[in-house]
Design a protein around this motif. Structure first.
Motif, PDB file in Angstrom:
ATOM      1  N   GLY A   1      12.336  25.386  75.681  1.00  0.00           N
ATOM      2  CA  GLY A   1      11.958  24.873  74.580  1.00  0.00           C
ATOM      3  C   GLY A   1      11.618  23.271  75.061  1.00  0.00           C
ATOM      4  O   GLY A   1      10.612  22.930  75.171  1.00  0.00           O
ATOM      5  N   ASN A   2      12.698  23.219  76.358  1.00  0.00           N
ATOM      6  CA  ASN A   2      12.500  22.180  76.877  1.00  0.00           C
ATOM      7  C   ASN A   2      11.520  21.942  77.862  1.00  0.00           C
ATOM      8  O   ASN A   2      11.118  22.783  78.649  1.00  0.00           O
TER       9      ASN A   2
ATOM     10  N   GLN B   1      13.096  28.646  79.668  1.00  0.00           N
ATOM     11  CA  GLN B   1      12.758  30.129  78.424  1.00  0.00           C
ATOM     12  C   GLN B   1      14.355  30.909  78.796  1.00  0.00           C
ATOM     13  O   GLN B   1      14.836  30.335  80.273  1.00  0.00           O
ATOM     14  N   SER B   2      14.535  31.040  78.049  1.00  0.00           N
ATOM     15  CA  SER B   2      16.024  32.113  78.070  1.00  0.00           C
ATOM     16  C   SER B   2      16.204  32.537  79.280  1.00  0.00           C
ATOM     17  O   SER B   2      15.618  33.622  79.148  1.00  0.00           O
ATOM     18  N   GLY B   3      17.262  32.838  78.996  1.00  0.00           N
ATOM     19  CA  GLY B   3      16.917  34.293  80.714  1.00  0.00           C
ATOM     20  C   GLY B   3      17.382  32.807  81.655  1.00  0.00           C
ATOM     21  O   GLY B   3      17.972  33.466  83.076  1.00  0.00           O
TER      22      GLY B   3
ATOM     23  N   ARG C   1      19.769  28.430  77.245  1.00  0.00           N
ATOM     24  CA  ARG C   1      19.720  29.389  76.181  1.00  0.00           C
ATOM     25  C   ARG C   1      18.893  28.274  74.887  1.00  0.00           C
ATOM     26  O   ARG C   1      18.786  27.362  75.678  1.00  0.00           O
ATOM     27  N   GLN C   2      19.267  29.383  74.212  1.00  0.00           N
ATOM     28  CA  GLN C   2      18.161  28.755  72.583  1.00  0.00           C
ATOM     29  C   GLN C   2      18.675  27.362  72.132  1.00  0.00           C
ATOM     30  O   GLN C   2      17.707  26.375  72.244  1.00  0.00           O
ATOM     31  N   ASN C   3      19.783  27.270  71.874  1.00  0.00           N
ATOM     32  CA  ASN C   3      20.584  26.311  71.552  1.00  0.00           C
ATOM     33  C   ASN C   3      21.065  25.029  72.123  1.00  0.00           C
ATOM     34  O   ASN C   3      21.129  24.192  72.279  1.00  0.00           O
ATOM     35  N   LYS C   4      21.925  26.000  73.718  1.00  0.00           N
ATOM     36  CA  LYS C   4      22.780  25.359  74.229  1.00  0.00           C
ATOM     37  C   LYS C   4      22.646  26.023  75.755  1.00  0.00           C
ATOM     38  O   LYS C   4      23.093  26.734  75.818  1.00  0.00           O
ATOM     39  N   ALA C   5      22.447  25.224  76.561  1.00  0.00           N
ATOM     40  CA  ALA C   5      22.711  25.768  78.340  1.00  0.00           C
ATOM     41  C   ALA C   5      24.750  26.330  78.252  1.00  0.00           C
ATOM     42  O   ALA C   5      25.323  25.544  77.332  1.00  0.00           O
TER      43      ALA C   5
END
Length: 268
Positions: A140-141, A193-195, A238-242
């Motif tokens: 999201g960032n 994005q995640s991944g 990841r969604q909330n924390k790398a």
């Protein structure tokens, strides 16, 4: 084209990163006055190959060694050789490992003996800026959020960020899209994005940001010949924390053991 990784691929990169972290620990335990950078490179390659992996850098576009070892004013891509470490030096050790078809990449900058306080502060700020950037590496960032965080942190402390050299994606290839600059504008650039697996690697100078390339076509040094520092982790968005896939734990344990009085051991 940006290649997002599956969980299975991330696990393969994690396995590669584990060998890489241990190889860094082996090298860290050898860093002292009087040793040559060639000896460090030899040990790293032996360790990597003994663990069923390959050094990612050796042979990459003709690079001759397993480690990039960059002393003092050399920012990155220094050749291991006859350079003998002496008190007051700082050296960046950058290493990549390929295991089961997937690459990992990380770097750490070491003080040797008695280093000037202002140079030690540069190393500390550069290492911290890596983690400041990683904090912004979440889904999201924007890439600019990550890049700005690094730049803002180091420039507020009076240092300069190298512009010509950036981090990168990685996976089956050592260098994949996207680029990961260490300077930028908040809210700009690629939406994370995640991944997405990235090598985040601040390269920070004590003096001016300008760099020059030596005649060997690889070695990059600061224009004013002031010291530079370089720290790097391989991370997955990841969604909330790398999630950090590489580790400095083996390095830090080796450095702690070097500081123990003879006969004492470090207990985890």
């Amino acid at each position: 084209m940006i290649l997002y990784k599956t969980e299975e691929e991330i696990e393969l990169i994690r396995a590669s990163a584990q060998v890489l972290a241990q190889a860094h620990g082996e090298v860290a335990g050898m860093i002292r006055e009087g040793i040559t950078t060639r000896e460090l490179d030899k040990r790293a390659e032996e360790f990597i190959r003994d663990h069923g992996a390959q050094p990612s850098f050796k042979g990459y576009n003709g690079f001759p060694s397993s480690l990039c070892i960059s002393p003092n004013e050399v920012v990155v891509h220094g050749f291991p050789g006859d350079f003998v470490l002496k008190s007051g030096d700082v050296i960046s050790v950058d290493c990549g490992v390929k295991l089961n078809g997937y690459h990992s990449d990380s770097a750490y900058t070491y003080p040797v003996g008695d280093v000037k306080p202002e140079v030690k502060a540069l190393l500390e700020a550069t290492k911290e800026s890596l983690y400041v950037g990683i904090e912004q590496a979440i889904a999201g960032n924007r890439m600019g959020d990550l890049s700005f965080a690094i730049q803002d942190y180091v420039e507020k402390r009076g240092y300069s960020v190298v512009r010509e050299l950036v981090g990168h994606g990685l996976g089956k290839s050592l260098h994949e899209k996207p680029d990961v600059p260490n300077y930028g504008k908040r809210g700009s650039g690629l939406k994370l994005q995640s991944g997405l697996v990235l090598a985040i690697e601040p390269m920070v100078n004590l003096g001016v940001k300008s760099v020059v390339q030596e005649k060997d076509g690889w070695t990059i040094r600061t224009k004013d010949r002031q010291p530079s520092a370089h720290f790097e982790h391989t991370v997955v968005i990841r969604q909330n924390k790398a999630e950090i896939l590489t580790s400095f734990a083996y390095i830090e344990k080796a450095l702690q053991q070097q500081q123990q009085p003879y006969g004492q051991t470090v207990v985890d």
